[in-house]
Design a protein around this motif. Structure first.
Motif, PDB file in Angstrom:
ATOM      1  N   TRP A  40       0.815  -1.213   0.000  1.00  0.00           N
ATOM      2  CA  TRP A  40       0.000   0.000   0.000  1.00  0.00           C
ATOM      3  C   TRP A  40       0.853   1.268   0.000  1.00  0.00           C
ATOM      4  O   TRP A  40       0.328   2.371  -0.130  1.00  0.00           O
ATOM      5  CB  TRP A  40      -0.960  -0.003   1.189  1.00  0.00           C
ATOM      6  N   LEU A  41       2.178   1.109   0.162  1.00  0.00           N
ATOM      7  CA  LEU A  41       3.083   2.256   0.078  1.00  0.00           C
ATOM      8  C   LEU A  41       3.863   2.248  -1.238  1.00  0.00           C
ATOM      9  O   LEU A  41       4.986   2.745  -1.307  1.00  0.00           O
ATOM     10  CB  LEU A  41       4.047   2.258   1.271  1.00  0.00           C
ATOM     11  N   TYR A  42       3.243   1.690  -2.272  1.00  0.00           N
ATOM     12  CA  TYR A  42       3.884   1.654  -3.587  1.00  0.00           C
ATOM     13  C   TYR A  42       4.253   3.058  -4.061  1.00  0.00           C
ATOM     14  O   TYR A  42       5.186   3.244  -4.843  1.00  0.00           O
ATOM     15  CB  TYR A  42       2.944   1.001  -4.612  1.00  0.00           C
ATOM     16  N   TRP A  43       3.517   4.068  -3.586  1.00  0.00           N
ATOM     17  CA  TRP A  43       3.677   5.434  -4.077  1.00  0.00           C
ATOM     18  C   TRP A  43       4.824   6.192  -3.414  1.00  0.00           C
ATOM     19  O   TRP A  43       5.151   7.304  -3.827  1.00  0.00           O
ATOM     20  CB  TRP A  43       2.389   6.218  -3.833  1.00  0.00           C
ATOM     21  N   LEU A  44       5.454   5.618  -2.360  1.00  0.00           N
ATOM     22  CA  LEU A  44       6.458   6.343  -1.592  1.00  0.00           C
ATOM     23  C   LEU A  44       7.809   6.339  -2.320  1.00  0.00           C
ATOM     24  O   LEU A  44       8.798   5.786  -1.858  1.00  0.00           O
ATOM     25  CB  LEU A  44       6.593   5.755  -0.187  1.00  0.00           C
ATOM     26  N   THR A  45       7.841   6.996  -3.454  1.00  0.00           N
ATOM     27  CA  THR A  45       9.059   7.132  -4.251  1.00  0.00           C
ATOM     28  C   THR A  45       9.880   8.308  -3.719  1.00  0.00           C
ATOM     29  O   THR A  45       9.391   9.105  -2.904  1.00  0.00           O
ATOM     30  CB  THR A  45       8.686   7.403  -5.707  1.00  0.00           C
ATOM     31  N   PRO A  46      11.122   8.455  -4.165  1.00  0.00           N
ATOM     32  CA  PRO A  46      11.885   9.655  -3.782  1.00  0.00           C
ATOM     33  C   PRO A  46      11.177  10.959  -4.140  1.00  0.00           C
ATOM     34  O   PRO A  46      11.292  11.955  -3.421  1.00  0.00           O
ATOM     35  CB  PRO A  46      13.195   9.479  -4.571  1.00  0.00           C
ATOM     36  N   THR A  47      10.413  10.951  -5.245  1.00  0.00           N
ATOM     37  CA  THR A  47       9.635  12.136  -5.599  1.00  0.00           C
ATOM     38  C   THR A  47       8.610  12.451  -4.528  1.00  0.00           C
ATOM     39  O   THR A  47       8.460  13.601  -4.092  1.00  0.00           O
ATOM     40  CB  THR A  47       8.928  11.933  -6.952  1.00  0.00           C
TER      41      THR A  47
END
Length: 347
Positions: A288-295
Motif C-alpha cells: 500500500w506504500l507503492y507510491w512512496l518514491t523519492p519524488t
C-alpha cells in the motif's frame, strides 16, 4: 493474457459491479480485443443479440442469459460468489464481517490462489483510483473483502495471518474512500476494523499505517493535538519498516506544524525524508506504500514547509518535485495548487 487475467481490468470490474450487462460485454471485448462475432461462441448468442444488449436496446433479464455470459466470460469467483453489494450510499461496515473474522485461525485449508488473485487485483485498484475514482470501485472492493473474510474461517497459522492482512488492506481502502466522500463515521468504522485485523494478524506496518490514517482524519477534522498524538503512536509501533516509519513521521511533522511546533516539524520532516530514501525501490516497501518514491518523499518535505508557512522553501520543493508526478493527474493538480498558493504568499 488469460481470460481470468482480463478481469483485473478496472472498467470491466466496475461494469460487473453495476450489473450493467451491455457494458460488461463491451468492456470485455475491449480488454480482450474481440469483435462481437468472436464473442458469439463464448456467450452462446448471435451477434445481433450481443449488439442489442451492448446498445441497450435489449435488457438482460433471463437467468439463463446471465449464466451464459458469466460462464462464457469466466467471471472470477470473488465477483460471482457474492450477493449483490449495497449501493454506495450504505457506507458502514456490516456486522457479519466481524463475525467471520471472529472464527478465524481454525484448523483447515483454504484456497490461497483466490487470496493471491484478490491481492493482485487490489493492487491494481490502488493504482487506478487516480483515474477511475473510488466511488465507482467501491462495490468491487466490498465484494473482494467479502471473499477474503469468507476464506478466513477455514484458514490457520501463517495463511490466516496473511488473509487478515489482506482484509485489513481492503478495510483501509474502504475507509479512505469513505473519507473522500465525506462519510467520516464510516471512515472511522472501517479504519478501526483495519487496525484490529492488522493487530490480530501480527502486521506491524499495517497497524502503524492505520494509526497514521486516523491522525490524518483528526487533522482534517480540525483537531491537530489529537492528530499529533495519534501520529506519534504510529511512529512508536514496534517493528515497523523504514517506509511505514517514514509516512508516520511525515504525518507527525504536519501535525506538529499545525500546533505551532515548527522546529519539531522540520526535524520530523528531515527524519521522514531520510527514512523514505532507505527504501527507494518499490519491492522493499509494503504494497500500500507503492507510491512512496523519492519524488513523493521530496513532496512530503515541501508539504511540511508549507504547513510551517515557509513559503519559499515550499514553493521551491514543489517546483523541483512536480515533474516526477507524470501519470498522476489528480495528485499533480493538488501539488500544483499548493505551489501556486505558496508563490502568491511570497508576494
Amino acid at each position: 493474457m488469460s481470460r481470468r487475467g482480463l478481469w483485473t481490468d478496472i472498467r470491466l470490474r466496475a461494469a460487473w459491479a453495476r450489473q450493467d450487462w451491455g457494458a460488461i460485454l463491451r468492456e470485455y471485448r475491449r480488454v480482450a480485443g474481440l469483435s462481437q462475432r468472436q464473442l458469439e461462441p463464448m456467450v452462446g448468442m448471435p451477434q445481433p443479440h450481443i449488439s442489442a444488449i451492448e446498445s441497450g436496446r435489449r435488457q438482460v433479464t433471463s437467468a439463463d442469459v446471465r449464466s451464459r455470459i458469466t460462464e462464457g466470460l469466466r467471471v472470477p469467483p470473488e465477483l460471482t460468489g457474492m450477493t449483490p453489494q449495497p449501493p454506495a450510499t450504505e457506507w458502514e461496515p456490516p456486522l457479519e464481517l466481524r463475525e467471520r473474522i471472529a472464527h478465524g485461525h481454525s484448523t483447515g485449508r483454504t484456497d490461497t490462489r483466490t487470496a493471491e488473485w484478490i491481492s493482485e487485483v487490489l493492487a491494481r485498484h490502488r493504482r487506478a483510483e487516480d483515474e477511475v475514482g473510488g466511488r465507482e470501485l467501491w462495490p468491487i472492493v466490498r465484494s473482494q473483502l467479502d471473499a477474503v473474510t469468507l476464506l478466513i474461517p477455514s484458514a490457520s497459522g501463517a495463511v490466516a495471518d496473511q488473509l487478515l492482512l489482506l482484509a485489513a488492506e481492503h478495510a483501509h481502502w474502504l475507509s479512505w474512500v469513505s473519507a473522500q466522500e465525506g462519510k467520516r463515521g464510516a471512515a472511522l468504522a472501517w479504519i478501526d476494523m483495519a487496525h484490529g485485523w492488522a493487530v490480530d494478524g501480527g502486521h506491524a506496518d499495517m497497524a502503524s499505517w492505520v494509526h497514521r490514517i486516523r491522525a490524518r482524519y483528526s487533522l482534517q477534522g480540525g483537531d491537530p493535538v489529537r492528530a499529533l498524538r495519534t501520529a506519534e503512536t504510529a511512529r512508536g509501533t514496534a517493528g515497523i519498516s523504514p517506509a511505514a516509519a517514514s509516512v508516520a513521521t511525515h504525518q507527525a511533522a504536519v501535525a506538529a506544524a499545525a500546533v505551532g511546533e515548527r522546529d519539531r516539524a522540520q526535524r520530523l520532516a528531515d527524519e521522514a525524508h531520510n527514512l523514505a530514501l532507505q527504501v527507494p525501490d518499490e519491492e522493499d516497501r509494503p504494497g500500500w506504500l507503492y507510491w512512496l518514491t523519492p519524488t513523493r518523499a521530496a513532496l512530503d518535505v515541501a508539504s511540511t514547509a508549507y504547513a510551517c508557512r515557509e513559503w519559499q522553501a515550499a514553493a521551491s520543493g514543489f517546483r523541483e518535485a512536480l515533474p516526477g508526478l507524470a501519470g498522476y493527474p489528480r495528485d499533480q493538480a493538488y501539488y500544483q495548487q499548493k505551489m501556486d498558493d505558496a508563490l502568491r504568499r511570497i508576494g
